[in-house]
Enzyme design. Structure first.
Site, PDB file in Angstrom:
ATOM      1  N   GLY A   1       0.838  -1.200   0.000  1.00  0.00           N
ATOM      2  CA  GLY A   1       0.000   0.000   0.000  1.00  0.00           C
ATOM      3  C   GLY A   1       0.872   1.248   0.000  1.00  0.00           C
ATOM      4  N   HIS A   2       1.894   1.230   0.848  1.00  0.00           N
ATOM      5  CA  HIS A   2       2.816   2.377   0.890  1.00  0.00           C
ATOM      6  C   HIS A   2       3.534   2.522  -0.460  1.00  0.00           C
ATOM      7  CE1 HIS A   2       2.762   1.303   5.332  1.00  0.00           C
ATOM      8  NE2 HIS A   2       2.423   2.566   5.355  1.00  0.00           N
TER       9      HIS A   2
ATOM     10  N   GLY B   1      -3.187   7.987   1.594  1.00  0.00           N
ATOM     11  CA  GLY B   1      -4.008   6.876   1.121  1.00  0.00           C
ATOM     12  C   GLY B   1      -5.488   7.068   1.425  1.00  0.00           C
TER      13      GLY B   1
ATOM     14  N   ASP C   1      -7.246   5.534   4.724  1.00  0.00           N
ATOM     15  CA  ASP C   1      -7.594   6.372   5.877  1.00  0.00           C
ATOM     16  C   ASP C   1      -8.376   7.564   5.334  1.00  0.00           C
ATOM     17  OD1 ASP C   1      -5.746   5.102   8.120  1.00  0.00           O
ATOM     18  OD2 ASP C   1      -4.603   5.158   6.266  1.00  0.00           O
TER      19      ASP C   1
ATOM     20  N   SER D   1      -0.263  -2.004   8.117  1.00  0.00           N
ATOM     21  CA  SER D   1       0.841  -2.466   8.975  1.00  0.00           C
ATOM     22  C   SER D   1       0.290  -3.295  10.129  1.00  0.00           C
ATOM     23  CB  SER D   1       1.617  -1.281   9.534  1.00  0.00           C
ATOM     24  OG  SER D   1       2.030  -0.434   8.480  1.00  0.00           O
TER      25      SER D   1
HETATM   26  P1  AMP Z   1       0.692   4.610   7.840  1.00  0.00           P
HETATM   27  O1  AMP Z   1       2.109   4.187   7.739  1.00  0.00           O
HETATM   28  O2  AMP Z   1      -0.256   3.499   8.196  1.00  0.00           O
HETATM   29  O3  AMP Z   1       0.496   5.850   8.659  1.00  0.00           O
HETATM   30  O4  AMP Z   1       0.259   5.009   6.383  1.00  0.00           O
HETATM   31  C1  AMP Z   1       0.977   5.960   5.633  1.00  0.00           C
HETATM   32  C2  AMP Z   1       0.168   6.340   4.434  1.00  0.00           C
HETATM   33  O5  AMP Z   1      -0.085   5.158   3.659  1.00  0.00           O
HETATM   34  C3  AMP Z   1      -1.211   6.928   4.787  1.00  0.00           C
HETATM   35  O6  AMP Z   1      -1.480   7.988   3.890  1.00  0.00           O
HETATM   36  C4  AMP Z   1      -2.147   5.768   4.569  1.00  0.00           C
HETATM   37  O7  AMP Z   1      -3.454   6.159   4.239  1.00  0.00           O
HETATM   38  C5  AMP Z   1      -1.468   5.062   3.405  1.00  0.00           C
HETATM   39  N1  AMP Z   1      -1.869   3.656   3.332  1.00  0.00           N
HETATM   40  C6  AMP Z   1      -1.749   2.719   4.294  1.00  0.00           C
HETATM   41  N2  AMP Z   1      -2.270   1.548   3.874  1.00  0.00           N
HETATM   42  C7  AMP Z   1      -2.756   1.767   2.631  1.00  0.00           C
HETATM   43  C8  AMP Z   1      -3.426   0.955   1.662  1.00  0.00           C
HETATM   44  N3  AMP Z   1      -3.728  -0.317   1.894  1.00  0.00           N
HETATM   45  N4  AMP Z   1      -3.758   1.515   0.482  1.00  0.00           N
HETATM   46  C9  AMP Z   1      -3.469   2.826   0.224  1.00  0.00           C
HETATM   47  N5  AMP Z   1      -2.842   3.636   1.093  1.00  0.00           N
HETATM   48  C10 AMP Z   1      -2.485   3.113   2.271  1.00  0.00           C
END
Ligand code: AMP
Length: 257
Positions: free
Chosen positions: A33-34, A144, A147, A183
């Site tokens: 996703g990241h 993403g 969220d 994660s």
């Molecule tokens: P995080 O590390 O969980 O804070 O996520 C960092 C960024 O990655 C945020 O903008 C999230 O919305 C995005 N993100 C996390 N998981 C996904 C996913 N499965 N699809 C798209 N974006 C994602």
């Protein structure tokens, strides 16, 4: 890939790397996703900066700040092979130095949904993102749609503060069963993973039926332990539910036939 740890590091590395800066803030424990966000960043900018910072102020004392998955070496290798230009890994002191007292508040988009269950969360998010923005000063930043409320909160913050940053939303990356990658999925046991994979199915169904109460009871009968909410907003059905000690969120677009 170059590593920056301070605001000064970022400033001097940016001088060496001219062009439009596309920025992807993360909390690490990176997954596909990241990587899809990084791909979008590459498409939209000349230089890609990724930050990894597990932000303490968006976790409540009873939440998983201490146990949140961290593997900076693996993450750095992944980012380097994706062609990221600068990895920004600030410490807590860099983001919140002694005397940091310019706190901002999340506004309308933060009302309800996540805030009903995690009242501290979006104030923590807007503050850390604002600090990261002032370090990186990006032209573009990618968030993403996973969220989705957070994306709306960031858009509102950028508009309110009149920041010259273009915000781009990235589609949700899912596994082969439709489970939104996260994660926190690493917390799930094999049985919990099976249950977790039904969340997106129920949300998609609810986007058609608009029957939010049935959605909740279906999730509980599928094995979810608690449903925080299933609600409609911004033309989407958004949901948050618990499997064991893991809280999952997801959302789907409502397409009216
Ligand atoms: P995080 O590390 O969980 O804070 O996520 C960092 C960024 O990655 C945020 O903008 C999230 O919305 C995005 N993100 C996390 N998981 C996904 C996913 N499965 N699809 C798209 N974006 C994602």
């Amino acid at each position: 890939m170059q590593i920056a740890k301070t605001f000064d590091d970022i400033n001097s590395l940016k001088k060496e790397n001219p062009g439009r800066i596309a920025f992807v803030p993360t909390m690490g424990a990176l997954h596909k996703g990241h990587l899809s966000l990084i791909q979008l960043a590459k498409n939209h900018g000349d230089q890609v900066i990724v930050s990894i910072f597990v932000n303490p102020t968006q976790f409540a004392p009873n939440e998983d700040f201490d146990s949140y998955p961290r593997d900076i070496e693996k993450d750095a290798k992944m980012l380097s092979s994706e062609g990221v230009n600068i990895l920004f890994i600030p410490t807590n002191e860099v983001i919140y130095p002694n005397g940091y007292n310019s706190e901002i508040k999340a506004k309308e988009a933060a009302k309800g949904l996540e805030t009903d269950f995690r009242p501290h969360f979006f104030d923590g998010v807007v503050n850390v993102v604002n600090r990261l923005f002032s370090a990186v000063k990006p032209d573009i930043a990618i968030f993403g749609e996973k969220d989705f409320q957070q994306l709306q909160v960031i858009r509102e913050m950028v508009e309110t503060l009149n920041l010259p940053i273009e915000i781009i939303g990235a589609p949700i990356a899912r596994d082969e069963y439709g489970l939104a990658l996260s994660s926190r999925n690493t917390y799930l046991s094999k049985d919990e993973l099976k249950i977790a994979r039904t969340l997106n199915v129920v949300l998609r169904n609810t986007a058609i039926t608009k029957d939010y109460e049935t959605a909740k009871s279906r999730l509980l009968s599928n094995g979810f332990d608690k449903v925080d909410y299933i609600k409609q907003r911004w033309g989407r059905v958004l949901g948050a539910a618990w499997v064991g000690g893991t809280r999952l969120i997801d959302n789907v677009e409502i397409t009216d036939f």
